[in-house]
Scaffold this active site. Structure first.
Site, PDB file in Angstrom:
ATOM      1  N   ASP A 139     -12.980  -2.453   0.098  1.00 19.66           N
ATOM      2  CA  ASP A 139     -12.951  -3.634  -0.761  1.00 19.66           C
ATOM      3  C   ASP A 139     -13.901  -4.733  -0.293  1.00 19.66           C
ATOM      4  OD1 ASP A 139     -11.392  -4.015   1.502  1.00 19.66           O
ATOM      5  OD2 ASP A 139     -10.135  -5.511   0.520  1.00 19.66           O
ATOM      6  N   ASP A 193     -16.275  -1.974   4.160  1.00 24.67           N
ATOM      7  CA  ASP A 193     -15.137  -1.111   3.842  1.00 24.67           C
ATOM      8  C   ASP A 193     -14.877  -1.019   2.342  1.00 24.67           C
ATOM      9  OD1 ASP A 193     -14.072  -3.625   3.390  1.00 24.67           O
ATOM     10  OD2 ASP A 193     -12.070  -3.031   4.028  1.00 24.67           O
ATOM     11  N   ASP A 252     -14.314  -6.482   2.529  1.00 26.86           N
ATOM     12  CA  ASP A 252     -14.003  -7.624   3.396  1.00 26.86           C
ATOM     13  C   ASP A 252     -14.279  -7.340   4.869  1.00 26.86           C
ATOM     14  OD1 ASP A 252     -11.873  -5.914   3.662  1.00 26.86           O
ATOM     15  OD2 ASP A 252     -10.318  -7.419   3.266  1.00 26.86           O
ATOM     16  N   ARG A 253     -14.459  -6.067   5.229  1.00 25.04           N
ATOM     17  CA  ARG A 253     -14.739  -5.753   6.634  1.00 25.04           C
ATOM     18  C   ARG A 253     -16.220  -5.509   6.872  1.00 25.04           C
ATOM     19  NH1 ARG A 253     -10.147  -1.918   9.307  1.00 25.04           N
ATOM     20  NH2 ARG A 253      -8.370  -3.145   8.589  1.00 25.04           N
ATOM     21  N   LYS A 313      -2.387  -6.566  -4.044  1.00 25.16           N
ATOM     22  CA  LYS A 313      -2.219  -7.736  -3.193  1.00 25.16           C
ATOM     23  C   LYS A 313      -2.241  -8.982  -4.068  1.00 25.16           C
ATOM     24  CE  LYS A 313      -5.656  -9.001  -0.500  1.00 25.16           C
ATOM     25  NZ  LYS A 313      -6.500  -9.419   0.608  1.00 25.16           N
ATOM     26  N   ARG A 320       0.845  -1.195   0.000  1.00 23.13           N
ATOM     27  CA  ARG A 320       0.000   0.000   0.000  1.00 23.13           C
ATOM     28  C   ARG A 320       0.873   1.235   0.000  1.00 23.13           C
ATOM     29  NH1 ARG A 320      -4.789  -1.331   4.273  1.00 23.13           N
ATOM     30  NH2 ARG A 320      -5.175  -3.404   3.428  1.00 23.13           N
ATOM     31  N   GLU A 375     -10.215  -8.307  15.457  1.00 26.95           N
ATOM     32  CA  GLU A 375     -10.847  -7.179  16.140  1.00 26.95           C
ATOM     33  C   GLU A 375     -11.059  -5.990  15.205  1.00 26.95           C
ATOM     34  OE1 GLU A 375      -8.876  -4.264  16.358  1.00 26.95           O
ATOM     35  OE2 GLU A 375      -7.337  -5.444  15.346  1.00 26.95           O
ATOM     36  N   SER A 376     -10.360  -5.993  14.069  1.00 22.21           N
ATOM     37  CA  SER A 376     -10.406  -4.869  13.133  1.00 22.21           C
ATOM     38  C   SER A 376     -11.589  -5.001  12.167  1.00 22.21           C
ATOM     39  CB  SER A 376      -9.100  -4.800  12.371  1.00 22.21           C
ATOM     40  OG  SER A 376      -8.800  -6.070  11.791  1.00 22.21           O
ATOM     41  N   ARG A 427      -0.944   0.867  17.579  1.00 26.48           N
ATOM     42  CA  ARG A 427      -2.248   0.363  17.993  1.00 26.48           C
ATOM     43  C   ARG A 427      -2.100  -0.181  19.412  1.00 26.48           C
ATOM     44  NH1 ARG A 427      -4.744   0.974  13.313  1.00 26.48           N
ATOM     45  NH2 ARG A 427      -4.092  -0.063  11.397  1.00 26.48           N
ATOM     46  N   SER A 444      -7.890  -1.349   0.738  1.00 23.57           N
ATOM     47  CA  SER A 444      -8.892  -1.692   1.737  1.00 23.57           C
ATOM     48  C   SER A 444      -9.627  -0.477   2.296  1.00 23.57           C
ATOM     49  CB  SER A 444      -8.228  -2.503   2.852  1.00 23.57           C
ATOM     50  OG  SER A 444      -9.189  -2.963   3.750  1.00 23.57           O
ATOM     51  N   HIS A 445      -9.474  -0.231   3.588  1.00 25.73           N
ATOM     52  CA  HIS A 445     -10.218   0.831   4.255  1.00 25.73           C
ATOM     53  C   HIS A 445      -9.526   2.183   4.145  1.00 25.73           C
ATOM     54  CE1 HIS A 445      -7.298  -1.156   6.724  1.00 25.73           C
ATOM     55  NE2 HIS A 445      -7.148  -0.023   7.389  1.00 25.73           N
ATOM     56  N   LYS A 458     -11.457 -12.399   4.654  1.00 23.74           N
ATOM     57  CA  LYS A 458     -12.585 -12.005   5.475  1.00 23.74           C
ATOM     58  C   LYS A 458     -13.678 -11.506   4.547  1.00 23.74           C
ATOM     59  CE  LYS A 458     -10.210  -7.684   6.700  1.00 23.74           C
ATOM     60  NZ  LYS A 458      -8.778  -7.776   6.915  1.00 23.74           N
TER      61      LYS A 458
HETATM   62  C1  G1P Z   1      -5.052  -3.805   9.819  1.00 17.42           C
HETATM   63  C2  G1P Z   1      -5.782  -4.614  10.870  1.00 17.42           C
HETATM   64  C3  G1P Z   1      -5.631  -6.088  10.584  1.00 17.42           C
HETATM   65  C4  G1P Z   1      -6.133  -6.386   9.178  1.00 17.42           C
HETATM   66  C5  G1P Z   1      -5.434  -5.482   8.176  1.00 17.42           C
HETATM   67  C6  G1P Z   1      -5.983  -5.657   6.774  1.00 17.42           C
HETATM   68  O1  G1P Z   1      -3.687  -4.106   9.838  1.00 17.42           O
HETATM   69  O2  G1P Z   1      -5.304  -4.310  12.156  1.00 17.42           O
HETATM   70  O3  G1P Z   1      -6.346  -6.817  11.539  1.00 17.42           O
HETATM   71  O4  G1P Z   1      -5.900  -7.721   8.848  1.00 17.42           O
HETATM   72  O5  G1P Z   1      -5.579  -4.128   8.553  1.00 17.42           O
HETATM   73  O6  G1P Z   1      -7.333  -5.354   6.700  1.00 17.42           O
HETATM   74  P1  G1P Z   1      -2.591  -3.207  10.601  1.00 17.42           P
HETATM   75  O7  G1P Z   1      -2.718  -1.813  10.059  1.00 17.42           O
HETATM   76  O8  G1P Z   1      -2.948  -3.254  12.050  1.00 17.42           O
HETATM   77  O9  G1P Z   1      -1.277  -3.860  10.304  1.00 17.42           O
HETATM   78 ZN    ZN Z   2     -10.634  -4.374   3.427  1.00 16.50          ZN
END
Ligand code: G1P
Ligand code: ZN
Length: 543
Positions: A279, A277, A281-282, A126, A22, A364-365, A496, A113-114, A376
């Site tokens: 893409d 989100d 998956d969340r 990816k 990313r 948890e995310s 985090r 992603s998000h 996911k």
């Molecule tokens: C974050 C989330 C993790 C998730 C990832 C991709 O990664 O914490 O659980 O799998 O995004 O969606 P991090 O930024 O913490 O490395």
């Molecule tokens: Zn995502």
């Protein structure tokens, strides 16, 4: 049509993180950047000669241009077939499904992603394997190694593929098959859940709001919830995917999905709310007047999955990422199945799913999923919830309260300190890491530290070891905090801080979350000193 070999030089920093590579969109658009990474990926997986791959992305800015380049490179590298979602769009779970359904050799997913999208925001790539899941660390490391020595890439000079035209086209000898992005995925969902029962729920006046946040899930949610399940028209909001997500930050949490939160906490709220989100998956799920932490949602889903046809035979096991609360462990214990604890990132669930050791996993995310794909899956979680609600005929709040009464409550929160100077964030981690061995036995905020370590994971399937996956401070009685650096950010470093505290009940099950966690929050600041070291007054995002 000309097959070209273009000279290039290694570009620093092409190291895939928690979920692919990313970077700022402008970085991806810079000279040779995307090409270097794609050629390195092809090289690292042993070339793509004669292979078939799935390609699609979340539709963010640069998605279509990047997809055209990747197709030309795949053709120049001898790929036999590329299966592309119409418009070069596929949600991440739909891409995972298409890889498996078509027995493709792998897939490329274009998404950050998000993270926000747009010319001034983020982009990502990816690689997923033949099982449909994210490339494991050994592969991402091989890709990174290749980016450091690459000296040329191959590409065919030709006209653009028409991404809107469903059906087969050719680039040289390579077939490009453009497919409807939604239909196969929708069929998979129909095979897992009791659609007639959920349809009856909606027919009886059940109301829902789904916020697609101008991202990729819009068309999937509209087709499945409104068209196939009969939810009222307009149930899906922000349902048209836009290249910049309409300026929204497509991260389904209470901070960024505040419109949904306001509606769900307001007067005359719908029965159930959800958001997804960039893409797809969340997921975040919300009941009328009640927010569910993703860790609790995972636990409730694991405890009730047998109510859905696809899971009637029961679960083989469950898995959660280490920072995810232990709520699902308690469900697993009651079900007599194993609960695995893995490092952060979906790629660590792949082996467990492939080996048939787990059926449901989560983070948890806001990530939940099962063995139906190897990613996911946001809509999947929403549909499993709907199936459970249709079977139990109780409001979300009742289901959650019943769950806590039975299992106790794992109070849980994550505090993010974003865009910190990298050296500052690393200093915080380093200082705590050096003290770990001295901490057990220490009393702080009325709690005693039982153990402290830097989490390492030994994969029970292939024996691979992943070290330094987060600093854990575990207190007697089940409270803990965890500290790790994000592996998905594109600006500075993000710390985090994951906080958890367990209450067995029956007393103390409905305390405000941050209040319940106060001793753990204080202990974390006393031991890790994030605020002191960074000068920040508090976290940027609390989930
Ligand atoms: C974050 C989330 C993790 C998730 C990832 C991709 O990664 O914490 O659980 O799998 O995004 O969606 P991090 O930024 O913490 O490395
Ligand atoms: Zn995502």
């Amino acid at each position: 049509m000309q097959n070209l070999t273009i000279s290039t030089q290694p570009i620093a920093g092409q190291k895939p993180g928690t979920s692919g590579l990313r970077k700022k969109t402008s970085v991806f658009m810079s000279r040779h950047y995307l090409e270097n990474f794609i050629q390195s990926t092809f090289d690292a997986i042993g070339g793509v000669q004669g292979k078939s791959l799935v390609l699609g992305g979340d539709g963010r800015y640069f998605n279509d241009r990047a997809a055209q380049v990747i197709l030309r490179m795949a053709a120049a590298n001898g790929a036999a077939r590329m299966i592309v979602g119409q418009g070069a769009v596929l949600s991440t779970p739909a891409a995972s499904h298409l890889i498996r359904l078509n027995r493709a050799d792998g897939g490329l997913i274009l998404s950050a992603s998000h993270n926000p999208g747009g010319r001034d925001a983020d982009f990502g790539v990816k690689y997923n394997m033949a099982n449909g899941g994210p490339a494991p660390e050994a592969v991402t490391e091989a890709i990174f190694a290749r980016t450091q020595v690459i000296d040329s890439y191959r590409v065919i000079e030709t006209v653009d593929v028409d991404f809107m035209k469903i059906g087969a086209q050719q680039i040289g000898k390579m077939e490009v098959l453009v497919v409807d992005p939604v239909s196969d995925y929708a069929r998979l969902m129909e095979s897992l859940f009791d659609f007639p029962k959920i349809r009856a729920l909606f027919a009886n006046g059940f109301r829902m709001r789904f916020d697609a946040m101008c991202a990729v899930t819009g068309p999937y949610a509209t087709e499945i919830l409104e068209n196939r399940l009969g939810a009222a028209k307009g149930t899906v909001t922000h349902g048209t995917p836009l290249p910049d997500f309409g300026g929204m930050h497509p991260d389904p949490n209470p901070t960024w999905a505040h419109e949904l939160m306001d509606e769900m906490m307001g007067a005359d709220a719908p029965d159930f709310g959800a958001a997804s989100d960039g893409d797809g998956d969340r997921n975040m799920v919300v009941g009328r007047g009640i927010y569910l932490s993703p860790s609790d949602s995972l636990a409730v889903l694991a405890g009730n999955a047998h109510l859905a046809p696809g899971y009637r035979a029961g679960l083989k096991g469950v898995a959660r990422s280490m920072p995810t609360s232990a709520a699902v462990d308690r469900v697993a214990a009651a079900l007599g199945i194993a609960s695995h604890e893995t490092p952060t990132g979906w790629k660590f669930f792949g082996n467990l799913l492939d080996a048939g050791k787990v059926t449901i996993c989560g983070e948890e995310s806001f990530g939940t999923g099962s063995d139906h794909v190897r990613e996911k899956d946001g809509l999947w979680a929403v549909l499993l919830w709907l199936n459970i609600l249709a079977e139990r005929n109780e409001p979300v709040v009742e289901i959650l309260n019943g769950h806590w009464r039975r299992f106790g409550r794992n109070y849980y929160s994550r505090h993010d300190y974003e865009a910190l100077p990298i050296d500052q964030a690393e200093a915080v981690m380093g200082a705590l890491r050096t003290r770990l061995t001295m901490l057990p036995g220490t009393r702080i905020e009325g709690m005693i530290i039982a153990a402290a370590d830097d989490f390492a994971y030994s994969d029970p399937v292939d024996g691979s070891l992943s070290k330094s996956q987060g600093l854990r401070i575990l207190f007697e009685g089940g409270s803990r905090f965890v500290l790790r650096l994000s592996g998905t950010g594109t600006e500075g470093a993000t710390i985090r801080l994951y906080l958890e505290s367990y209450v067995a009940g029956p007393e103390g099950l409905d305390v405000e979350v941050q209040e319940a966690l106060t001793p753990v929050i204080r202990a974390a600041e006393a031991l890790a000193g994030i605020r002191a070291a960074t000068g920040r007054a508090g976290p940027d995002v609390v989930t």
